[in-house]
Write an enzyme that holds these catalytic residues in place. Sequence first.
Site, PDB file in Angstrom:
ATOM      1  N   LYS A  68      69.338  20.410 104.095  1.00  0.00           N
ATOM      2  CA  LYS A  68      70.333  21.484 104.091  1.00  0.00           C
ATOM      3  C   LYS A  68      70.512  21.951 105.518  1.00  0.00           C
ATOM      4  O   LYS A  68      69.584  21.884 106.334  1.00  0.00           O
ATOM      5  CB  LYS A  68      69.829  22.663 103.242  1.00  0.00           C
ATOM      6  CG  LYS A  68      70.919  23.516 102.665  1.00  0.00           C
ATOM      7  CD  LYS A  68      71.638  22.786 101.562  1.00  0.00           C
ATOM      8  CE  LYS A  68      72.495  23.649 100.711  1.00  0.00           C
ATOM      9  NZ  LYS A  68      72.992  22.949  99.540  1.00  0.00           N
TER      10      LYS A  68
HETATM   11  N1  LIG Z   1      80.118  23.804  96.131  1.00  0.00           N
HETATM   12  C1  LIG Z   1      79.219  23.070  95.482  1.00  0.00           C
HETATM   13  O1  LIG Z   1      79.518  21.972  94.986  1.00  0.00           O
HETATM   14  C2  LIG Z   1      77.824  23.587  95.276  1.00  0.00           C
HETATM   15  C3  LIG Z   1      76.885  22.711  94.727  1.00  0.00           C
HETATM   16  C4  LIG Z   1      75.617  23.189  94.436  1.00  0.00           C
HETATM   17  C5  LIG Z   1      75.301  24.507  94.700  1.00  0.00           C
HETATM   18  N2  LIG Z   1      76.229  25.328  95.259  1.00  0.00           N
HETATM   19  C6  LIG Z   1      75.824  26.712  95.493  1.00  0.00           C
HETATM   20  O2  LIG Z   1      76.652  27.587  94.732  1.00  0.00           O
HETATM   21  C7  LIG Z   1      76.818  28.822  95.436  1.00  0.00           C
HETATM   22  C8  LIG Z   1      78.299  29.101  95.620  1.00  0.00           C
HETATM   23  O3  LIG Z   1      78.886  28.012  96.304  1.00  0.00           O
HETATM   24  P1  LIG Z   1      80.467  27.820  96.374  1.00  0.00           P
HETATM   25  O4  LIG Z   1      80.690  26.453  96.897  1.00  0.00           O
HETATM   26  O5  LIG Z   1      81.094  28.222  95.080  1.00  0.00           O
HETATM   27  O6  LIG Z   1      80.848  28.870  97.501  1.00  0.00           O
HETATM   28  P2  LIG Z   1      82.278  29.473  97.863  1.00  0.00           P
HETATM   29  O7  LIG Z   1      82.209  29.818  99.288  1.00  0.00           O
HETATM   30  O8  LIG Z   1      83.374  28.581  97.385  1.00  0.00           O
HETATM   31  O9  LIG Z   1      82.357  30.798  96.951  1.00  0.00           O
HETATM   32  C9  LIG Z   1      81.481  31.872  97.109  1.00  0.00           C
HETATM   33  C10 LIG Z   1      81.890  32.977  96.152  1.00  0.00           C
HETATM   34  O10 LIG Z   1      80.950  34.043  96.267  1.00  0.00           O
HETATM   35  C11 LIG Z   1      81.667  35.259  96.437  1.00  0.00           C
HETATM   36  N3  LIG Z   1      80.839  36.226  97.140  1.00  0.00           N
HETATM   37  C12 LIG Z   1      80.506  36.263  98.451  1.00  0.00           C
HETATM   38  N4  LIG Z   1      79.747  37.351  98.702  1.00  0.00           N
HETATM   39  C13 LIG Z   1      79.596  38.004  97.524  1.00  0.00           C
HETATM   40  C14 LIG Z   1      78.926  39.187  97.118  1.00  0.00           C
HETATM   41  N5  LIG Z   1      78.250  39.924  97.973  1.00  0.00           N
HETATM   42  N6  LIG Z   1      78.984  39.542  95.805  1.00  0.00           N
HETATM   43  C15 LIG Z   1      79.667  38.801  94.917  1.00  0.00           C
HETATM   44  N7  LIG Z   1      80.319  37.658  95.231  1.00  0.00           N
HETATM   45  C16 LIG Z   1      80.277  37.274  96.522  1.00  0.00           C
HETATM   46  C17 LIG Z   1      82.926  34.869  97.190  1.00  0.00           C
HETATM   47  O11 LIG Z   1      83.945  35.838  97.062  1.00  0.00           O
HETATM   48  C18 LIG Z   1      83.267  33.573  96.445  1.00  0.00           C
HETATM   49  O12 LIG Z   1      83.906  33.884  95.225  1.00  0.00           O
HETATM   50  C19 LIG Z   1      76.014  28.654  96.728  1.00  0.00           C
HETATM   51  O13 LIG Z   1      74.700  29.103  96.512  1.00  0.00           O
HETATM   52  C20 LIG Z   1      75.980  27.160  96.937  1.00  0.00           C
HETATM   53  O14 LIG Z   1      74.862  26.769  97.711  1.00  0.00           O
HETATM   54  C21 LIG Z   1      77.476  24.896  95.572  1.00  0.00           C
END
Ligand SMILES: NC(=O)c1ccc[n+]([C@@H]2O[C@H](COP(=O)([O-])OP(=O)(O)OC[C@H]3O[C@@H](n4cnc5c(N)ncnc54)[C@H](O)[C@@H]3O)[C@@H](O)[C@H]2O)c1
Length: 380
Positions: A68
């Site tokens: 990561k």
């Molecule tokens: N994108 C992927 O395929 C993937 C895969 C595995 C794990 N993840 C994990 O999932 C999580 C989200 O990833 P993502 O790709 O959806 O990110 P993203 O950047 O697309 O979305 C993040 C979301 O969180 C919200 N957010 C930010 N700060 C916040 C707060 N204080 N309170 C509430 N909401 C808040 C944002 O408004 C947004 O809706 C992360 O932990 C990431 O590591 C993502």
Amino acid sequence: MRPYILIEWNDTKTEAKGWLCVFNLAKGYSGGGIRMHPTVTREEVIRLAEAMAYKRKACENTWQGGAKAGIVYDYKAPDAVDVLKRFIIAMRPYIDAGLAMGSDLGTKYEDVYRIFDELGMGRPMTKSMKNNPIIAKGQENVRKLLKSEYDGFLLNDLTTGYGVAVSADEAWKQMDGEPGASVVIQGFGCVGLSCTHRLHKLGYKIVGIADANCFVYCKDGLDVESLVSNVLPRGEMDQSKFDPSWEVMPNSGWLDVPCDILVPVALEDVINGGNVDKVKAKLICEGANIPVAASADPGLYERGIQIVPDFITNLGAVRFFYTITFGVIEPTAENVIHDIDALCRRNVAKIFEISKATGRYQRDIALEIFEPDTQDEPEC
Ligand SMILES: NC(=O)c1ccc[n+]([C@@H]2O[C@H](COP(=O)([O-])OP(=O)(O)OC[C@H]3O[C@@H](n4cnc5c(N)ncnc54)[C@H](O)[C@@H]3O)[C@@H](O)[C@H]2O)c1
């Protein structure tokens, strides 16, 4: 286990700094996403890399270890992609050697891949992978599938969220939960959006959603289709489309309302020793990486709150890249989704069945079953 490699980076043009952590190698190979957020820390990057190592195992992927990267910077800043590019340039020796980097919270895979192309780097591969015709074909299939749509989403934008939703559904069924259970979701980005959509289609009642700006709540259920179709860039809900009857609160309000299932899909450590007593749900499905701090686990276990760990639920995108790159399944969008569904259900059922038989906490069981292997000697 200790992290295998940990590198610190300082930007030359801004105050941004970052880290790359390769937690383990498998056949000389490892990979994970690059996160960008003002709150990123070195410890967080190590924990995320560790979670990725477990995720590879839960994906039945023997070819890749977990890694990561994290950059401390505002992902909304106008120069965020330039900062990302300079980070990738700094990490290039590792990427050229086969370390696979993708997107994570605050970054987009289109930007990461565009930067790879601008720098003439191609896609990360080890020497043995470069000589493997199945993998060359698999990479071409990944490129094609990344452009394909399923259920109105780009495939890569729903693989993880759909897996999270199915994991919650399987866990709820294992708990003999009533159909139509109420769900609160924190995060409406890449993963939260498609997870919300799928849970709604599976018959769950989405009563609350938090994004970076607010928490919106309706005990009778939000209009998910409207929220999904009107989502703004960066996973922000369009508040102008909210029904006047919905309650709008600060985004910290997501733990204050009753629900059956909580799905944290935004940031890390959002459920911790300081707020664990506020959890009202019977089940937590960890959609984000490490959203529940270790300090919250004892409180959850004592109160009989069930959990599906992150590396079981949010492996969809990782499994997609693995199965298609390595030719494990035929390359169609339908096959990708069905394969992720089946794997998530299989893994969740396994840990819940053991938990029911032994009374042990699901996370402890999963950590035991999916403990990563290490192999730092490359295959070629
Ligand atoms: N994108 C992927 O395929 C993937 C895969 C595995 C794990 N993840 C994990 O999932 C999580 C989200 O990833 P993502 O790709 O959806 O990110 P993203 O950047 O697309 O979305 C993040 C979301 O969180 C919200 N957010 C930010 N700060 C916040 C707060 N204080 N309170 C509430 N909401 C808040 C944002 O408004 C947004 O809706 C992360 O932990 C990431 O590591 C993502």
